[in-house]
Design a protein around this motif. Structure first.
Motif, mmCIF file in Angstrom:
data_model
loop_
_atom_site.group_PDB
_atom_site.id
_atom_site.type_symbol
_atom_site.label_atom_id
_atom_site.label_comp_id
_atom_site.label_asym_id
_atom_site.label_seq_id
_atom_site.Cartn_x
_atom_site.Cartn_y
_atom_site.Cartn_z
ATOM 1 N N CYS A 26 79.891 20.214 49.088
ATOM 2 C CA CYS A 26 80.213 19.340 48.147
ATOM 3 C C CYS A 26 79.582 17.879 48.370
ATOM 4 O O CYS A 26 79.097 17.067 47.593
ATOM 5 C CB CYS A 26 81.908 19.002 47.991
ATOM 6 S SG CYS A 26 82.498 17.954 47.009
ATOM 7 N N LEU A 27 79.591 17.482 49.575
ATOM 8 C CA LEU A 27 79.182 16.263 50.144
ATOM 9 C C LEU A 27 77.417 16.217 49.912
ATOM 10 O O LEU A 27 77.151 15.100 49.773
ATOM 11 C CB LEU A 27 79.421 15.964 51.597
ATOM 12 C CG LEU A 27 80.962 15.427 51.648
ATOM 13 C CD1 LEU A 27 81.175 15.498 53.190
ATOM 14 C CD2 LEU A 27 81.417 14.403 50.848
ATOM 15 N N PHE A 55 87.390 21.031 46.207
ATOM 16 C CA PHE A 55 86.840 20.271 47.300
ATOM 17 C C PHE A 55 86.340 19.106 46.618
ATOM 18 O O PHE A 55 86.418 17.902 47.218
ATOM 19 C CB PHE A 55 85.632 21.139 48.099
ATOM 20 C CG PHE A 55 86.287 21.963 49.158
ATOM 21 C CD1 PHE A 55 86.166 21.508 50.561
ATOM 22 C CD2 PHE A 55 86.916 23.186 48.773
ATOM 23 C CE1 PHE A 55 86.697 22.299 51.474
ATOM 24 C CE2 PHE A 55 87.159 23.865 49.777
ATOM 25 C CZ PHE A 55 87.218 23.573 51.169
ATOM 26 N N ILE A 106 85.854 15.181 55.164
ATOM 27 C CA ILE A 106 85.364 14.834 53.952
ATOM 28 C C ILE A 106 85.467 13.146 53.877
ATOM 29 O O ILE A 106 84.744 12.399 53.521
ATOM 30 C CB ILE A 106 85.913 15.149 52.740
ATOM 31 C CG1 ILE A 106 85.185 16.896 52.467
ATOM 32 C CG2 ILE A 106 85.698 14.644 51.421
ATOM 33 C CD1 ILE A 106 85.933 17.561 51.539
ATOM 34 N N GLY A 152 83.115 22.162 51.588
ATOM 35 C CA GLY A 152 83.048 20.721 51.879
ATOM 36 C C GLY A 152 81.889 20.014 52.160
ATOM 37 O O GLY A 152 81.383 19.038 51.683
ATOM 38 N N GLN A 153 80.899 20.951 52.906
ATOM 39 C CA GLN A 153 79.628 20.499 53.186
ATOM 40 C C GLN A 153 78.697 20.399 51.969
ATOM 41 O O GLN A 153 77.861 19.379 51.714
ATOM 42 C CB GLN A 153 79.132 21.514 54.335
ATOM 43 C CG GLN A 153 79.737 21.067 55.766
ATOM 44 C CD GLN A 153 79.095 22.032 56.798
ATOM 45 O OE1 GLN A 153 77.746 22.182 56.764
ATOM 46 N NE2 GLN A 153 79.811 22.766 57.514
ATOM 47 N N TYR A 190 87.048 15.177 47.458
ATOM 48 C CA TYR A 190 85.911 14.257 47.496
ATOM 49 C C TYR A 190 85.956 13.045 46.600
ATOM 50 O O TYR A 190 86.005 11.858 47.010
ATOM 51 C CB TYR A 190 84.812 14.814 47.318
ATOM 52 C CG TYR A 190 83.419 14.029 47.059
ATOM 53 C CD1 TYR A 190 82.874 13.200 47.934
ATOM 54 C CD2 TYR A 190 83.066 13.361 45.725
ATOM 55 C CE1 TYR A 190 81.649 12.141 48.005
ATOM 56 C CE2 TYR A 190 82.070 12.591 45.486
ATOM 57 C CZ TYR A 190 81.542 11.822 46.579
ATOM 58 O OH TYR A 190 80.743 10.926 46.465
ATOM 59 N N MET A 201 77.147 14.683 56.592
ATOM 60 C CA MET A 201 78.087 14.856 57.234
ATOM 61 C C MET A 201 77.712 15.487 58.469
ATOM 62 O O MET A 201 77.035 16.351 58.608
ATOM 63 C CB MET A 201 79.003 16.042 56.485
ATOM 64 C CG MET A 201 80.135 16.542 57.400
ATOM 65 S SD MET A 201 80.740 18.028 56.480
ATOM 66 C CE MET A 201 82.464 16.982 55.482
ATOM 67 N N ARG A 240 89.543 18.247 54.766
ATOM 68 C CA ARG A 240 89.931 17.070 54.069
ATOM 69 C C ARG A 240 89.626 15.817 54.744
ATOM 70 O O ARG A 240 88.740 15.001 54.536
ATOM 71 C CB ARG A 240 91.548 16.710 53.507
ATOM 72 C CG ARG A 240 92.015 17.711 52.771
ATOM 73 C CD ARG A 240 93.464 17.617 52.656
ATOM 74 N NE ARG A 240 94.015 18.077 53.898
ATOM 75 C CZ ARG A 240 95.299 18.295 54.112
ATOM 76 N NH1 ARG A 240 96.363 17.683 52.967
ATOM 77 N NH2 ARG A 240 95.869 18.817 54.986
#
Length: 152
Positions: free
Chosen positions: A57-58, A133, A16, A54-55, A137, A65, A13
């Motif tokens: 998703c971004l 995720f 992000i 998470g990576q 975001y 990131m 979290r």
């Protein structure tokens, strides 16, 4: 200065939220007015990169990131103006740590307190799926937008 504290680990979290806020501040041409970082309340994942989901998703949203997990330090309470966290457990832990630091200046709040959709807690997606995720975001985008508008 802004620091975001996620869960115990600092790999889901808060990285992000850190990346989202950095991109927003950069896009608004105010990033030089902020020191933006994220940290954990524990030592479990120190030195590790963010969770690959998470990576991903971004990356999908075009948000860069660059993060390595670290733990909150006493100095953080002296140097950051805001420490925003994701849930009540982290809020409690951070307030206890802040009380042990002489001259602590950081305002400790839930990042979700800035959510226009009133979702106060940003749930840990670690044991979830890609959509969890994505939810983190989207909530971080909403919260960081309001936080930046109120503090620019």
């Amino acid at each position: 200065m802004l620091q975001e504290v996620g869960h115990l680990w600092n790999i889901c979290r808060s990285p992000i939220a850190e990346a989202v806020f950095k991109k927003m501040a950069t896009d608004a041409s105010v990033v030089d007015k902020w020191r933006i970082d994220s940290a954990a309340t524990s030592t479990y994942e120190i030195g590790n990169p963010p969770d690959h989901r998470g990576q991903a998703c971004l990356k999908k949203h075009g948000v860069p990131m660059m993060h390595v997990a670290r733990q909150v330090t006493k100095e953080d309470f002296l140097t950051f103006d805001y420490i925003l966290c994701m849930d009540e457990s982290n809020l409690s832990d951070l307030k206890k740590k802040a009380n042990s630091v002489k001259n602590s200046k950081a305002k400790i709040e839930l990042l979700g307190s800035y959510d226009p959709e009133k979702q106060l807690i940003i749930k840990d997606p670690y044991y979830g799926h890609e959509e969890d995720f994505e939810n983190v975001y989207q909530q971080c985008v909403r919260c960081c937008k309001v936080f930046l508008e109120r503090n620019s």
